[in-house]
Design a protein around this motif. Structure first.
Motif, PDB file in Angstrom:
ATOM      1  N   ALA A  39      17.236   1.927  -3.633  1.00 46.03           N
ATOM      2  CA  ALA A  39      17.049   2.412  -2.266  1.00 46.03           C
ATOM      3  C   ALA A  39      17.093   3.937  -2.226  1.00 46.03           C
ATOM      4  O   ALA A  39      16.348   4.578  -1.479  1.00 46.03           O
ATOM      5  CB  ALA A  39      18.111   1.813  -1.356  1.00 46.03           C
ATOM      6  N   GLY A  40      17.981   4.519  -3.063  1.00 45.72           N
ATOM      7  CA  GLY A  40      18.049   5.976  -3.126  1.00 45.72           C
ATOM      8  C   GLY A  40      16.772   6.594  -3.670  1.00 45.72           C
ATOM      9  O   GLY A  40      16.312   7.644  -3.185  1.00 45.72           O
ATOM     10  N   LEU A  71       0.820  -1.201   0.000  1.00 44.73           N
ATOM     11  CA  LEU A  71       0.000   0.000   0.000  1.00 44.73           C
ATOM     12  C   LEU A  71       0.858   1.256   0.000  1.00 44.73           C
ATOM     13  O   LEU A  71       0.543   2.236  -0.679  1.00 44.73           O
ATOM     14  CB  LEU A  71      -0.933  -0.003   1.212  1.00 44.73           C
ATOM     15  N   LEU A  72       1.961   1.230   0.764  1.00 48.22           N
ATOM     16  CA  LEU A  72       2.822   2.403   0.810  1.00 48.22           C
ATOM     17  C   LEU A  72       3.467   2.648  -0.554  1.00 48.22           C
ATOM     18  O   LEU A  72       3.633   3.804  -0.974  1.00 48.22           O
ATOM     19  CB  LEU A  72       3.894   2.231   1.884  1.00 48.22           C
ATOM     20  N   ALA A  73       3.824   1.604  -1.256  1.00 52.81           N
ATOM     21  CA  ALA A  73       4.409   1.756  -2.590  1.00 52.81           C
ATOM     22  C   ALA A  73       3.441   2.449  -3.539  1.00 52.81           C
ATOM     23  O   ALA A  73       3.850   3.258  -4.378  1.00 52.81           O
ATOM     24  CB  ALA A  73       4.815   0.395  -3.148  1.00 52.81           C
ATOM     25  N   LYS A  74       2.158   2.144  -3.408  1.00 53.23           N
ATOM     26  CA  LYS A  74       1.171   2.802  -4.261  1.00 53.23           C
ATOM     27  C   LYS A  74       1.074   4.284  -3.931  1.00 53.23           C
ATOM     28  O   LYS A  74       1.006   5.130  -4.822  1.00 53.23           O
ATOM     29  CB  LYS A  74      -0.196   2.134  -4.118  1.00 53.23           C
ATOM     30  N   VAL A  75       1.072   4.618  -2.635  1.00 53.32           N
ATOM     31  CA  VAL A  75       1.012   6.025  -2.232  1.00 53.32           C
ATOM     32  C   VAL A  75       2.242   6.782  -2.721  1.00 53.32           C
ATOM     33  O   VAL A  75       2.148   7.936  -3.142  1.00 53.32           O
ATOM     34  CB  VAL A  75       0.894   6.134  -0.692  1.00 53.32           C
ATOM     35  N   LEU A  76       3.399   6.130  -2.673  1.00 55.17           N
ATOM     36  CA  LEU A  76       4.643   6.767  -3.105  1.00 55.17           C
ATOM     37  C   LEU A  76       4.825   6.734  -4.622  1.00 55.17           C
ATOM     38  O   LEU A  76       5.814   7.262  -5.136  1.00 55.17           O
ATOM     39  CB  LEU A  76       5.840   6.083  -2.439  1.00 55.17           C
ATOM     40  N   ARG A  77       3.903   6.077  -5.323  1.00 56.61           N
ATOM     41  CA  ARG A  77       3.949   5.963  -6.790  1.00 56.61           C
ATOM     42  C   ARG A  77       5.228   5.261  -7.258  1.00 56.61           C
ATOM     43  O   ARG A  77       5.876   5.673  -8.218  1.00 56.61           O
ATOM     44  CB  ARG A  77       3.821   7.332  -7.451  1.00 56.61           C
ATOM     45  N   THR A  94       9.393  -2.773  -9.592  1.00 56.08           N
ATOM     46  CA  THR A  94      10.711  -3.112  -9.044  1.00 56.08           C
ATOM     47  C   THR A  94      10.951  -2.410  -7.723  1.00 56.08           C
ATOM     48  O   THR A  94      11.435  -3.000  -6.742  1.00 56.08           O
ATOM     49  CB  THR A  94      11.809  -2.733 -10.049  1.00 56.08           C
ATOM     50  N   GLN A  95      10.600  -1.127  -7.671  1.00 52.10           N
ATOM     51  CA  GLN A  95      10.785  -0.355  -6.440  1.00 52.10           C
ATOM     52  C   GLN A  95       9.864  -0.863  -5.331  1.00 52.10           C
ATOM     53  O   GLN A  95      10.247  -0.876  -4.163  1.00 52.10           O
ATOM     54  CB  GLN A  95      10.538   1.124  -6.728  1.00 52.10           C
TER      55      GLN A  95
END
Length: 520
Positions: free
Chosen positions: A219-220, A157-163, A167-168
């Motif tokens: 990671a960066g 869910l956080l990955a979706k919020v962060l767009r 891979t990321q």
């Protein structure tokens, strides 16, 4: 309709009898058990109060869709259904996008339009307010703050919020896995940022290599996304005390279900955040509730407004997780209604899980509108109506309805004039709303944010103090412990490990969305 299609008069005195085809539709809504009253049948331009359109209470956990163009009455439909669920003892969750659903707690105001609609549909309208609690994401707005820890929100869910891309997203999952196994609690965003910053630092480079598949470049990117996310004022939504979604399942002393209204007007400019946060609430409920199978009434009905925002740019894995959650949460007694403009906003696999439909008017001013209209018509069962013509001609507060019957079969499609809500159709005064929030039994539990020691503090405390430079020869003969060794070997870390071990027993178990399963 021809005279041969009519039947002997059976309606109220002076009212023409329903034609046979309309009578067949009306018979499809003549349920014997408890049901919600949606409105009355529309036929040949007339509203037939002698042909009520209803939805059985037990099938509300079979999910549903409320759709229609802006201004066609979707919000009032939510209010109408929520009132009746509350009256039947069913708790309700409402996402209040525009900030005008707070009126459900106050009796409505009679006026000529309400009186006319009540007469049209055969409704005995009386003003009534319903027990309500008001919430706000992170306390931004009028409501008890709703927060989640980063750990329980999870990487998907956080990955979706962060767009983040796929891979990321996978790399973020590895970072969560690392924090879980090392006992570094991720309470708020600075905790996660501290862990990522550590892994990209000279001290943490060796640890980064041990986390298979995570590059320093990725990671960066994650670290920069987190920093930008915080700069947009998102820090308030993550932290403690974390909201316990079991508080959505309460009933009032008189037995009516509590209506939980989550105000989202203050975060309208952050649509991806609130839509994803709603998915976290639903996922959290899914984790905690036991299986109950089919029941006499739902344990909770959850209205997911602006649903299209959840599905925009979603990965295949994310959509599969949504579909699985929606399919399985039914057996836990939770009904989910997606609210959006057209059915095409909801993926087919999810749409196929929705048994109840209230479709308000659609507009067809452009070729894209025409295409959406035809696609919507194709999602309905065959009916006696010309649905393309009907859907563009419905007035405000009118809809095309089909629901599941008591036996689980779809009811006939019914053009319906909907009832008027009994509560106030508009927002409560902000001062009155704030007073209600302060008087809530949940206020003291959630109002004050807590920032206890977690990953950020522990990593900060483990950083070595500045030292006087020493000769290279001495550095070569002495092996300096890495930051990781300092953290893992510190008394604070061991204390944390014991604490985490007591709470979880082992590494955090994550579910469909990567959200953490918690013991309460």
């Amino acid at each position: 309709m021809s005279d041969s299609e009519t039947v002997p008069p059976t309606g109220p005195q002076g009212v023409p009898a329903l034609p046979a085809e309309a009578r067949k539709i009306a018979s499809g809504y003549a349920f014997t058990g408890p049901a919600l009253d949606l409105g009355a049948l529309l036929w040949d331009g007339a509203c037939r109060a002698d042909a009520p359109v209803r939805i059985p209470l037990p099938v509300l956990n079979r999910h549903g869709l409320v759709a229609g163009a802006t201004g066609t009455g979707k919000t009032k439909t939510l209010q109408l259904i929520a009132e009746q669920l509350s009256a039947q003892g069913v708790p309700v969750f409402l996402a209040d996008i525009k900030g005008d659903l707070s009126g459900i707690a106050r009796p409505g105001q009679p006026n000529q339009r309400v009186r006319q609609r009540s007469a049209d549909v055969g409704q005995e309208w009386t003003p009534a307010g319903f027990p309500a609690e008001f919430f706000a994401l992170g306390g931004l707005g009028h409501g008890v703050p709703v927060r989640a820890t980063v750990t329980s929100f999870g990487p998907v869910l956080l990955a979706k919020v962060l767009r983040l891309n796929q891979t990321q997203e996978q790399s973020l999952g590895l970072i969560f896995h690392y924090a879980d196994t090392k006992g570094l609690e991720l309470i708020d965003l600075k905790d996660l940022r501290a862990v990522v910053a550590f892994l990209t630092s000279d001290e943490g480079r060796a640890e980064l290599k041990e986390i298979g598949g995570l590059s320093s470049a990725t990671a960066g990117v994650i670290l920069r996304s987190l920093t930008a996310f915080e700069a947009q004022g998102m820090t308030d939504f993550f932290g403690e005390p974390e909201f316990d979604t079991a508080d959505f399942l309460r009933t009032a002393r008189d037995g009516r279900g509590v209506v939980s209204v989550l105000e989202l007007a203050q975060v309208q400019d952050k649509p991806l955040l609130f839509s994803t946060f709603l998915m976290w609430l639903l996922a959290d409920l899914f984790h905690d509730l036991p299986e109950i199978g089919d029941a006499d009434k739902p344990k909770l009905v959850f209205f997911f407004d602006e649903a299209h925002l959840l599905f925009d740019d979603a990965s295949r894995a994310f959509l599969e997780s949504i579909t699985q959650t929606v399919r399985l949460i039914r057996s836990k007694g939770v009904g989910v209604f997606f609210v959006t403009q057209t059915p095409k906003d909801v993926p087919g696999d999810v749409l196929g899980q929705l048994g109840n439909r209230v479709q308000h008017a659609l507009r067809a001013f452009t070729p894209d509108d025409q295409k959406a209209l035809r696609a919507t018509v194709q999602t309905f069962p065959r009916s006696a109506y010309d649905l393309e013509e009907l859907l563009t001609g419905l007035g405000t507060g009118e809809a095309v309805v089909t629901v599941l019957s008591e036996t689980g079969a779809p009811t006939p499609v019914a053009a319906t004039r909907l009832r008027a809500p009994q509560s106030l159709m508009g927002p409560v005064d902000p001062a009155e709303l704030d007073r209600a929030v302060r008087e809530s039994p949940l206020h003291d539990r959630y109002a004050q944010a807590v920032d206890r020691e977690s990953a950020y503090e522990r990593l900060s405390a483990a950083r070595p103090a500045p030292r006087t430079p020493e000769p290279a020869a001495e550095r070569a003969t002495r092996e300096e412990p890495s930051l990781v060794e300092q953290v893992v070997g510190s008394g604070m870390f061991k204390s944390l490990a014991r604490s985490v071990g007591t709470q979880l027993g082992r590494e955090i178990t994550r579910s469909l969305f990567g959200t953490a399963r918690r013991r309460r």
